[in-house]
Design an enzyme around this catalytic site. Structure first.
Site, PDB file in Angstrom:
ATOM      1  N   LYS A 174      32.672  36.895  32.454  1.00  0.00           N
ATOM      2  CA  LYS A 174      31.551  37.070  33.390  1.00  0.00           C
ATOM      3  C   LYS A 174      30.814  35.741  33.429  1.00  0.00           C
ATOM      4  CE  LYS A 174      31.004  41.761  34.009  1.00  0.00           C
ATOM      5  NZ  LYS A 174      30.376  42.523  32.922  1.00  0.00           N
TER       6      LYS A 174
ATOM      7  N   HIS B  88      24.907  33.445  32.957  1.00  0.00           N
ATOM      8  CA  HIS B  88      23.807  33.394  33.934  1.00  0.00           C
ATOM      9  C   HIS B  88      22.548  32.741  33.373  1.00  0.00           C
ATOM     10  CE1 HIS B  88      21.766  36.842  32.258  1.00  0.00           C
ATOM     11  NE2 HIS B  88      22.867  37.568  32.361  1.00  0.00           N
TER      12      HIS B  88
ATOM     13  N   HIS C 168      21.084  33.726  30.119  1.00  0.00           N
ATOM     14  CA  HIS C 168      21.775  33.218  28.933  1.00  0.00           C
ATOM     15  C   HIS C 168      21.337  31.782  28.632  1.00  0.00           C
ATOM     16  CE1 HIS C 168      24.900  36.343  30.187  1.00  0.00           C
ATOM     17  NE2 HIS C 168      24.373  36.792  29.080  1.00  0.00           N
TER      18      HIS C 168
END
Ligand code: ARG
Length: 566
Positions: A125, A128, A131
């Site tokens: 994933k 983003h 994070h």
């Protein structure tokens, strides 16, 4: 010499009060004109049966100036102490120059292990912006605790387990093209994952297939495990590019998968303690008396979940590290999750659960389309970092500065600008990204602080050949140098505050103010000008050197690398 301690000793002796009482009572006056340290006499009024202003006057008359104190004033109910400025400057500057990078360091953490878990992105994933926020705070806290003498372990609790991996395996076997995926792993894996969901809407049997794959993965099936490992490796390679750019390193990448075989024990312990109750087929810990929804341990199909893995991870960390603190740097939306697992752990009788701390942070807003985005709303962090570096380069080139290595300088400033933005305010506050303020060389920004350092270094370069190590530091005394040196003395306090409150912004605010005071100092205290007497020049150079050292140390605690010229 500790000026504050000296005054506390004197007051303790004079008033007969407890050392700790005096030490808790003394404060920094709101205005420097009122002195450097104040002692409020109000608490003495009761014991001495006198009005505080009278007590202040009596005490003042009994206190005489000495080599560290210039004068003591009684103002209202306060005793105001003025330090001897030459002594203070001499003492502080020589101590900073002598300690170098160790100035402000402490050994309070010796023998204690602090775990800082941060970043923790999900495999396959996108990494983003949340994070990245976690990475900035966690990396800074890890550095701050190290500076205070703690043994710090940086943990990356990767999201690498869960039913979604069954879906990904199924998607990969159907539509995955290894070559395409190898080139741009996260985008491509995301694409087939999204496709899986679309197709599963039309043909729900896909979900059964995915469940089957996850089951195989849990059972250690060779093919499923190899695919999972491949996704994990590819993702980590991508994440590591970002960590390298940021200068971030982890001691462990044990993610959720690592705990998949450590959960039976947790379930058993909770069961034996009588904490598990049935709820719609699931096994949960009832937390209604704490006004919380139940903590789900086993789903109705017997599968464990995020919370169970976190509890197993905490137990493992306790056994492996015997931590003093186990810190989780995770966004505020997960506050409830952490309250639930901490409470469950407490009920399991794990008294060390009190040392687990959720360090939450706010949301990041990206105004308009000013950030590079691909794939609709997904922000590709590497693009954001690169954009910051490119914009910095443009500014540097426009300014025609005499920088030798534009590449590395733009990189350090561009990355620093982003880290600073995350660490500028109290972490629970939401952040609105704006290139203008991030890269404002005159505002509260990384470039501003880094420029202060580079400016100091350029002065020191011009002074090459002048030995200021034997300078008579008293010659540096002035209003602005004194204020600056007082700020240098406060570095250690700022670091301790940051650690105690898990708030790197204490350091950010500290260094920003330090640079402001430094700018003021060199504007009013010329250094290399011809008419400055040699002894004054030397003393001021020593102040510049000490200030550069502290700016560098403080920025390093934020994860920001200084540049020598810009
Ligand atoms: N992987 C999670 C996410 O991206 C964060 C993990 C936080 N850490 C934890 N121990 N639960 O939302």
């Amino acid at each position: 010499m500790d000026f504050k301690e000296h005054i506390i000793d004197k007051l303790t002796e004079l008033t007969g009060l407890d050392h700790k009482v005096v030490s808790d009572a003394v404060e920094t006056p709101p205005d420097e004109k009122l002195g450097d340290l104040a002692f409020p006499c109000f608490p003495l009024a009761k014991v001495m049966r006198k009005a505080p202003p009278l007590i202040a006057q009596e005490l003042a008359s009994k206190l005489s100036a000495d080599e560290l104190i210039d004068k003591v004033d009684a103002v209202g109910g306060y005793l105001n102490f003025f330090y001897n400025r030459s002594a203070f400057i001499t003492d502080t500057i020589s101590a900073v120059l002598e300690s170098g990078d160790k100035w402000g360091y402490s050994d309070e953490g010796n023998g204690k292990t602090v775990l800082v878990e941060y970043s923790s992105p999900n495999i396959a994933k996108p990494f983003h912006i949340g994070h990245l926020f976690s990475t900035a705070i966690g990396n800074s806290l890890a550095r701050i605790y190290k500076f205070l003498g703690y043994d710090v372990q940086s943990l990356n609790h990767l999201g690498d387990w869960g039913t979604q991996f069954g879906k990904l395996i199924s998607a990969y076997k159907r539509w995955g093209d290894p070559e395409v995926i190898e080139k741009d792993p996260i985008n491509e894996l995301l694409k087939i994952y999204v496709k899986f969901h679309e197709e599963a809407e039309k043909d729900p049997s896909l979900n059964d297939e995915a469940r089957e794959y996850f089951k195989r993965l849990e059972d250690g099936d060779e093919e499923a495990t190899a695919l999972w490992k491949h996704f994990r490796d590819l993702s980590l390679k991508e994440f590591n590019r970002i960590y390298d750019m940021l200068g971030v390193k982890f001691d462990s990448y044990n993610g959720e998968a690592f705990y998949s075989d450590k959960m039976d024990e947790v379930v058993k312990i909770l069961d034996e303690k009588g904490l598990l109750v049935e709820s719609e087929g699931a096994k949960v810990v009832d937390l209604s008396d704490m006004d919380m929804p139940p903590c789900i341990i086993l789903k109705s199909d017997g599968a464990t979940i995020y919370a169970t893995r976190d509890i197993a991870a905490a137990l493992y960390r306790h056994r492996t590290y015997d931590f003093y603190k186990n810190i989780y740097v995770v966004g505020l939306p997960q506050s409830l999750h952490f309250r639930q697992i901490f409470e469950t752990m407490k009920r399991a009788g794990w008294e060390w659960s009190k040392d687990c701390v959720h360090v939450g942070f706010g949301l990041v807003k990206l105004p308009g389309k000013s950030m590079s985005t691909r794939h609709g709303d997904v922000i590709f962090l590497e693009d954001v970092l690169n954009e910051s570096i490119e914009k910095t380069r443009a500014i540097i080139e426009k300014n025609n500065s005499d920088v030798d290595d534009v590449d590395s300088v733009s990189k350090k400033i561009g990355i620093g600008a982003i880290l600073y933005t995350f660490l500028k305010n109290s972490r629970e506050k939401d952040i609105v990204f704006s290139w203008d303020s991030m890269l404002d060389f005159d505002g509260e920004s990384a470039p501003y602080c880094m420029y202060g350092y580079a400016r100091g270094k350029s002065i020191l370069r011009r002074a090459e050949g002048i030995d200021y190590h034997d300078a008579d530091l008293a010659k540096a005394v002035s209003d602005d140098s004194y204020t600056l040196v007082k700020q240098l003395a406060l570095f250690g306090d700022a670091v301790k505050d940051a650690a105690a409150k898990y708030e790197p912004f204490y350091v950010t605010r500290y260094v920003t103010n330090l640079v402001k005071l430094f700018n003021k100092f060199y504007n009013t205290n010329p250094i290399m000008r011809n008419d400055v007497p040699e002894d004054v020049k030397k003393a001021r150079l020593a102040v510049v050197d000490a200030t550069c050292t502290v700016i560098r140390s403080a920025l390093a605690l934020l994860g920001i690398d200084v540049v020598e010229s810009m």
